[in-house]
Motif scaffolding. Structure first.
Motif: not given
Ligand SMILES: NC(=O)c1ccc[n+]([C@@H]2O[C@H](COP(=O)([O-])OP(=O)(O)OC[C@H]3O[C@@H](n4cnc5c(N)ncnc54)[C@H](O)[C@@H]3O)[C@@H](O)[C@H]2O)c1
Ligand SMILES: [Zn+2]
Ligand SMILES: [Zn+2]
Length: 377
Positions: A6, A37, A41, A45, A57, A59, A117, A125, A127, A360
């Motif tokens: 992020y 995603i 999130d 974001y 990110f 979870h 998170y 996370g 990702q 995203y």
């Protein structure tokens, strides 16, 4: 390794970050094969939370065990596993009673822990290419080897159990009529779960065409709130009657029907109107104790104006909160293996990790049919 980082509101990038390491003897490291995603999130974001730039990110994670800590008992290198989004210890007072979303060990002073998170603890996370799973014997659910059901199993990290949790909170039982607000992944999974539990009629309210199409596909009854008041539409279908149970899978970012503005209490308000006396509301949709971007002074303090007197008059009850994924994921896994559930119908896009920034953007705008995205590192 590469990971989705992020950078600030409406901006994520795929960057190099340090590889995770075993920090405790009951940790494992997995190589991520699928990571989703989530609508949650997007709260970070969009810059609506206290999430600071730099957070990785992710979870909703599954993959293959690469490395195991010296105290791990049930897992070995090469096992395929899925991790509940909740990080939980398995032995505290809340975990013991199945409330793993409220583990007292993993994130002291706050309700539970999660990967990637804001405020949910120091858990990076997934990702990314790799992920550390703490208390791995408890948190990593073993899956059959190979790659069959990969996209179905990936949904066991969050949205299938969370949708099921909505149906469980509302005590959905065979033959009942149910309304689900929101046809996002959680709402569609809640409707699917209500049908698995034997509900007779499941109405699902949204306004996004592709999402309402999914509802129809599984045997639900789509209600488009951009056409007319959803409560009136459902009552018209039911010859003036309301429904037995209601599920809120929208949360505080609800849009006011007929307007483009947010109205955080609109779904709760509609549920109180449309659920019949003595009915139950299940509320997995997210509400926050404070929202700096709130639409009014009440909402910005997480205080919502709802017709509580009507709720009392009707003798309604309600259940809410984070899903305790561990409570359901083993059984939902077995429904998938037995061919009795195939939640991956909700997945709209599988894309490489490097395409995360584009995914995203599109998922946030809910365009091009972006409903549920799985990243494949
Ligand atoms: N309790 C938990 O453990 C848990 C876990 C995951 C997600 N969540 C929460 O569940 C909610 C849904 O998640 P998602 O991934 O499906 O999100 P999403 O944003 O993809 O879906 C929400 C849907 O609600 C619709 N909507 C907006 N206003 C509406 C209204 N007035 N009436 C009906 N529908 C309306 C939107 O069009 C959208 O399709 C979010 O609040 C998310 O944070 C909770
Ligand atoms: Zn999620
Ligand atoms: Zn615990």
């Amino acid at each position: 390794m590469r990971a989705v980082v992020y950078k600030g509101p409406f901006n994520v990038e795929v960057e190099q970050v340090p590889d995770p390491k075993i920090q405790h003897p009951n940790d494992v490291i997995i190589r991520i094969t699928s990571t989703c995603i989530c609508g949650s999130d997007l709260h970070m974001y969009e810059g609506r939370t206290a999430a600071k730039p730099g957070i990785v990110f992710g979870h909703e994670n599954m993959g293959i065990v690469e490395e195991i800590g010296s105290a791990v008992v049930t897992l070995k290198k090469g096992d395929r596993v899925v991790a509940p989004f909740n990080v939980a210890c398995g032995f505290c007072k809340n975990c013991e009673r199945g409330y793993t979303g409220y583990c007292l060990t993993v994130n002291p002073g706050f309700a539970g822990g999660a990967y990637g998170y804001v405020a949910m603890g120091p858990y990076t996370g997934g990702q990314a290419e790799y992920l550390r799973i703490p208390f791995a014997d408890f948190n990593a659910l073993k899956l059959p080897g190979g790659n069959e059901f990969e996209d179905d199993f990936a949904l066991l990290a969050d949205i299938f159990p969370t949708g099921y949790h909505g149906a469980e909170l509302a005590h959905v039982a065979p033959g009942e009529s149910v309304v689900v607000f929101g046809a996002g992944p959680v709402g569609v999974m809640a409707a699917y779960s209500a049908l698995i539990r034997g509900a007779a009629e499941v109405y699902v309210v949204d306004r996004v065409k592709e999402r309402l199409d999914k509802v129809k596909e599984i045997g639900g009854i789509p209600i488009d709130f951009s056409q007319d008041d959803p409560v009136e539409q459902i009552k018209a279908h039911r010859h003036g009657d309301g429904v037995d149970k209601g599920i809120d899978a929208v949360g505080y970012q609800a849009i006011q029907p007929g307007k483009e503005t947010e109205a955080p209490s609109t779904v709760l308000d509609a549920l109180i109107q449309v659920v019949n006396p003595t009915g139950i509301l299940g509320i997995p949709g997210l509400y926050v104790p404070s929202d700096p971007g709130g639409v009014d002074p009440h909402a910005s303090q997480g205080r919502l104006l709802i017709p509580f007197g009507k709720l009392f008059e009707k003798g309604l009850s309600l259940g809410t909160g984070q899903c305790n994924v561990k409570r359901y994921n083993r059984y939902l896994r077995d429904l998938i293996i037995a061919g009795r559930a195939k939640p991956s119908f909700v997945v709209s896009h599988c894309v490489p990790l490097d395409d995360a920034p584009d995914a995203y953007t599109k998922f946030d705008k809910r365009i091009n049919g972006y409903t549920k995205v799985i990243l494949k590192p």
